[in-house]
Motif scaffolding. Structure first.
Motif, short mmCIF file in Angstrom:
data_model
loop_
_atom_site.label_atom_id
_atom_site.label_comp_id
_atom_site.label_asym_id
_atom_site.label_seq_id
_atom_site.Cartn_x
_atom_site.Cartn_y
_atom_site.Cartn_z
N ASP A 425 0.83 -1.21 0.00
CA ASP A 425 0.00 0.00 0.00
C ASP A 425 0.86 1.25 0.00
N ARG A 426 2.00 1.21 0.66
CA ARG A 426 2.87 2.38 0.72
C ARG A 426 3.51 2.67 -0.64
N LEU A 427 3.99 1.63 -1.33
CA LEU A 427 4.73 1.86 -2.58
C LEU A 427 3.83 1.90 -3.81
N CYS A 428 2.76 1.13 -3.81
CA CYS A 428 1.93 1.05 -5.02
C CYS A 428 0.50 1.53 -4.82
N GLY A 429 0.10 1.71 -3.58
CA GLY A 429 -1.23 2.26 -3.32
C GLY A 429 -1.23 3.77 -3.35
N ASP A 430 -0.13 4.39 -2.92
CA ASP A 430 -0.01 5.85 -2.95
C ASP A 430 0.38 6.31 -4.35
N ALA A 431 0.28 7.62 -4.57
CA ALA A 431 0.55 8.21 -5.88
C ALA A 431 2.06 8.38 -6.09
N HIS A 445 19.93 -1.86 -2.09
CA HIS A 445 20.33 -2.98 -2.93
C HIS A 445 19.39 -4.17 -2.76
N THR A 446 18.61 -4.18 -1.67
CA THR A 446 17.62 -5.22 -1.42
C THR A 446 16.35 -4.56 -0.90
N LEU A 447 15.21 -4.98 -1.43
CA LEU A 447 13.96 -4.36 -1.02
C LEU A 447 12.93 -5.44 -0.71
N LEU A 448 12.29 -5.34 0.45
CA LEU A 448 11.22 -6.25 0.85
C LEU A 448 9.88 -5.55 0.64
N LEU A 449 8.98 -6.23 -0.05
CA LEU A 449 7.65 -5.68 -0.34
C LEU A 449 6.61 -6.65 0.20
N THR A 450 5.77 -6.20 1.11
CA THR A 450 4.83 -7.10 1.81
C THR A 450 3.40 -6.90 1.33
N ASP A 451 2.63 -7.99 1.42
CA ASP A 451 1.18 -7.96 1.20
C ASP A 451 0.80 -7.54 -0.22
N VAL A 452 1.48 -8.12 -1.20
CA VAL A 452 1.12 -7.84 -2.60
C VAL A 452 -0.11 -8.68 -2.95
N PRO A 453 -1.17 -8.07 -3.47
CA PRO A 453 -2.39 -8.83 -3.77
C PRO A 453 -2.30 -9.52 -5.12
N GLU A 462 -2.85 0.36 -9.44
CA GLU A 462 -1.85 -0.21 -8.54
C GLU A 462 -0.94 -1.19 -9.29
N ALA A 463 -1.52 -1.95 -10.22
CA ALA A 463 -0.71 -2.91 -10.98
C ALA A 463 0.30 -2.19 -11.86
N ARG A 464 -0.09 -1.05 -12.43
CA ARG A 464 0.86 -0.32 -13.29
C ARG A 464 2.01 0.23 -12.45
N ARG A 465 1.72 0.70 -11.24
CA ARG A 465 2.81 1.16 -10.36
C ARG A 465 3.71 -0.01 -9.99
#
Length: 605
Positions: A425-431, A445-453, A462-465
Motif C-alpha cells: 500500500d505504501r509503494l503502489c497504493g499511494d501516488a 540494494h535489497t527491497l522487501l515488499l509485503t502484502d502484494v495482492p 496499482e498494478a501499473r505502479r
C-alpha cells in the motif's frame, strides 16, 4: 594574412574576451534602461529584455546542476550481459570478439558457448545491428577525413575573406581617386568550397517484439561492441530506460527555459552529442503528449549531429502512442523522420520466453527463494520476512524516511545497511511513479515488499505502479523479496489479458454501434459520471463501437466525442497489459541463481 598557431590562439582568445565584455556591457545597459523602457511601453517589457534580465539573474541565483550522462571512458558491460550465466573469462572472450568483428560475431560466440538457443528472429536482428555497426565504422573513418579537410578549409576560408576584404578596400580607394573607371575591375577571388559533411548510412534500429524474446540482450551486445574496452569502433555510448531518459530531458529543458535560453531542445541535443555517439533505449514507449511532441525534434537534432539510436519496444512503430490525444501532431512526423534516416525496423518475436527458459527459477521445498506465498507459508510469513531482512542486512533495521523524486520523502517501515522494507500500500497504493522508484533503486540494494495482492482489473492503477517498480529494480539488479497472495506467474494474470484488447476495428463500426444511440453510449461509457468497472471498459469497447475509432483519429479524441476518449483509455490499458507480461517474466527471472549472482556483483561494485 596567414597566422602562426601561437598568434592565432592569442588572437582568438582576445576576440573571445572582447565578445564576453561586450555581452556584459549590453546586459548592464539593458538593466539601467529598464525603468525608462517600462515607462515608454506602458509598464511592459519586451520578450528579449525579459530574457536578458533572466540571464543576468541566473548568474546571481545558482540553478541546480543540469543532468549529465555518466562517464564513458571505461564503461562496464550493459546490465543484460552482466546477467548472463557465463564465467567472467568466457564473457570477456565473447565481448572481445564482438568489439573487433561486430554484434553478429558476439551473438555467434554466445551460441557456441551454449548459453543461448539459436533463434531465426534473433539472428536476423543481430545481422541488422551488425549492418548498423559497420555503417558507424565507415562514418567514423569518413568523419576523421572530413574533420582534417574542414580544418584546412577553415584556414583557407579565413585567408580568402581577408584577401577579399583587402581587394575590396583597394578597389574602393582606386575608384575614389580615378573616377573615370577606365581600367577594368579585377576578377574576384574564387571562394574555397566547404567539404560536404559525411552522413551515416543508417541512423539506428527499432527492435520490437514479445516479452522475453531477446531484444534487450541483442541491444546490449550492440552497445558493448560500439565502445567496450578495446573496441574497434571506439564510440561512447549510453544505454538507459526510455522513461528515465525523458525525465532527464524534461528537467534539463525546464532549467534552460528558466535561464532564458532559446532553442532549448537543440541545446540538449548538442550536449548529448558532445558526450555520446550511440544511444540505446530500453522499453521505448510514448504514453503522453508531452513526450510525443519532444521526440521528433530531439531525435532530428541528434541525427543531424551524427548520433545513432537503438530502441527496444513491445509495440510495432505504427502503434506508438496509439489513439493518444493529438497523436497526429507528433507521431506521424516522428515515424517519417525514422524512415528518412533509414532507421531499420526489426521484429523479434517468439512464443518462447527465453529469459525464463534459459534460467530455471530456484524453487525449493519451502517455495520460491525470494517470493513468499501466503497460502503456502501461512502464519510463518512474518518470520520468513524477518529472516530474509536479517540475512540481507546483517542486523535489525529501524523505521526512517528516505527522499524520493521532486523533493518529497517516503516512510520506510524498516531500513538498515542498504535494505528497506515497505508495504504494498505504501509503494503502489499511494501516488508514486517511476521517478520515485528510481530513487529507491539507487538507495537500496535489497527491497522487501509485503502484502502484494493478486491483481484484479479494478486494481489496474496499482498494478501499473507495481510493474514500474519491478522494471526499475530489475534494471539495477536490486534483490526483491515479496510476500504475496499468489505465485509470481499468477500475480498479474488478469492484467496480461489487457494486452490483447483491440483498439481499432478493421471492418468499420461493430454491429452494436449501429443499434445504440448516443444516450445508450453515454450510459455504457465507463468515463461518464455514472460509476463503471474496468470489465465494463473492455466489454463495451468490444461491443458498442469503441473499436471503430481508427488509430490517431483525433477528431473524436479531443473530448467532443466519447468514442475517442474511450479509445485513448483503452490504449493506456493495453500498455498496462504489455507491462504486466514483462513484469511477470522479470519476476520469475529474479528468482534465478543468475540474477542473484548479478545482484551480488552489483553490490560489490
Amino acid at each position: 594574412f596567414f597566422l602562426s598557431p601561437e598568434s592565432r590562439d592569442t588572437t582568438f582568445s582576445a576576440m573571445r574576451a572582447v565578445t564576453a565584455a561586450l555581452r556584459v556591457e549590453r546586459l548592464e545597459v539593458l538593466r539601467k534602461c529598464t525603468p525608462q523602457l517600462r515607462c515608454a511601453s506602458g509598464g511592459r517589457t519586451s520578450r528579449k529584455l525579459r530574457q536578458a534580465q533572466s540571464a543576468q539573474n541566473t548568474t546571481q541565483t545558482e540553478l541546480p546542476p543540469l543532468p549529465r550522462l555518466p562517464s564513458v571512458g571505461s564503461q562496464e558491460p550493459p546490465p543484460g550481459l552482466r546477467r548472463l550465466r557465463l564465467e567472467q573469462a568466457k564473457l570477456e572472450s565473447v565481448l572481445e570478439a564482438g568489439r573487433k568483428l561486430g554484434p553478429s560475431e558476439a551473438y555467434a560466440a554466445l551460441l557456441r558457448s551454449d548459453i543461448l538457443q539459436s533463434d531465426r528472429a534473433q539472428v536476423a536482428c543481430s545481422a541488422a545491428l551488425n549492418r548498423l555497426w559497420e555503417s558507424l565504422l565507415v562514418f567514423r573513418d569518413e568523419r576523421r577525413v572530413w574533420e582534417a579537410a574542414h580544418a584546412t578549409w577553415r584556414l583557407e576560408h579565413a585567408a580568402w575573406k581577408a584577401e577579399e576584404a583587402e581587394a575590396r578596400r583597394l578597389r574602393t580607394k582606386k575608384t575614389s581617386e580615378d573616377e573615370s573607371g577606365s581600367e577594368p575591375e579585377a576578377t574576384p577571388l574564387p571562394m574555397p568550397l566547404e567539404p560536404p559533411e559525411p552522413t551515416i548510412q543508417t541512423y539506428g534500429c527499432y527492435v520490437w517484439g514479445s516479452v522475453g524474446s531477446g531484444k534487450s540482450l541483442l541491444t546490449d551486445l550492440f552497445v558493448d561492441c560500439c565502445g567496450g574496452p578495446g573496441s574497434r569502433l571506439g564510440f561512447a555510448w549510453r544505454r538507459v530506460h526510455f522513461h528515465e531518459f525523458m525525465l532527464e530531458i524534461h528537467q534539463e529543458l525546464h532549467q534552460l527555459r528558466r535561464a532564458g535560453r532559446e532553442k532549448t531542445t537543440q541545446a540538449v541535443a548538442r550536449r548529448i552529442a558532445s558526450e555520446v555517439q550511440v544511444l540505446a533505449f530500453d522499453e521505448f514507449q510514448i504514453t503522453n503528449i508531452s513526450d510525443a511532441l519532444i521526440v521528433e525534434t530531439l531525435f532530428d537534432a541528434l541525427f543531424q549531429r551524427g548520433v545513432a539510436v537503438v530502441m527496444t519496444s513491445n509495440r510495432p512503430p505504427e502503434d506508438l502512442y496509439k489513439d493518444g490525444l493529438n497523436r497526429h501532431l507528433a507521431i506521424p512526423q516522428f515515424l517519417a523522420l525514422l524512415e528518412r534516416r533509414n532507421v531499420a525496423f526489426v521484429e523479434v518475436s517468439s512464443v518462447c520466453d527465453f529469459r525464463f527458459a534459459l534460467a530455471e527459477p530456484v524453487r525449493g521445498e519451502t517455495g520460491w527463494r525470494d517470493f513468499i506465498e501466503k497460502a503456502e507459508v501461512g502464519a510463518a510469513v512474518e518470520e520468513r520476512l524477518r529472516s530474509a531482512f536479517a540475512e540481507a542486512a546483517g542486523e535489525a533495521g529501524e523505521p526512517t524516511t528516505v527522499p524520493v523524486a521532486w523533493g518529497r520523502s517516503i516512510a520506510v517501515e524498516e531500513a538498515s545497511a542498504g535494505v528497506g522494507r515497505f508495504s504494498f500500500d505504501r509503494l503502489c497504493g499511494d501516488a508514486l511513479n517511476a521517478d520515485d522508484y528510481l530513487h529507491l533503486a539507487h538507495r537500496f540494494h535489497t527491497l522487501l515488499l509485503t502484502d502484494v495482492p493478486r491483481f484484479s482489473l479494478e486494481q489496474h492503477n496499482e498494478a501499473r505502479r507495481f510493474t514500474n517498480l519491478v522494471d526499475c529494480l530489475y534494471e539495477r539488479h536490486v534483490r526483491l523479496i515479496i510476500s504475496a497472495d499468489a505465485p509470481p506467474e499468477q500475480l498479474l494474470e488478469s492484467m496480461t489479458a489487457l494486452a490483447t484488447v483491440e483498439l481499432t476495428h478493421s471492418d468499420g463500426p461493430s454491429p452494436g454501434l449501429a443499434s445504440s444511440g448516443s444516450s445508450d453510449w453515454v450510459r455504457n461509457n465507463p468515463f461518464s459520471p455514472e460509476p463503471s468497472t474496468v470489465e465494463a471498459v473492455t466489454r463495451s469497447a468490444n461491443s458498442i463501437g469503441a473499436t471503430a475509432v481508427e488509430a490517431g483519429d483525433d477528431d473524436t479524441a479531443t473530448g467532443a466525442g466519447v468514442a475517442g476518449v474511450m479509445a485513448g483509455a483503452l490504449g493506456s490499458l493495453q500498455e498496462s497489459g504489455f507491462a504486466a507480461k514483462r513484469a511477470t517474466s522479470r519476476l520469475l527471472h529474479m528468482q534465478t541463481q543468475d540474477y542473484l549472482l548479478a545482484h551480488q556483483r552489483n553490490r560489490i561494485e
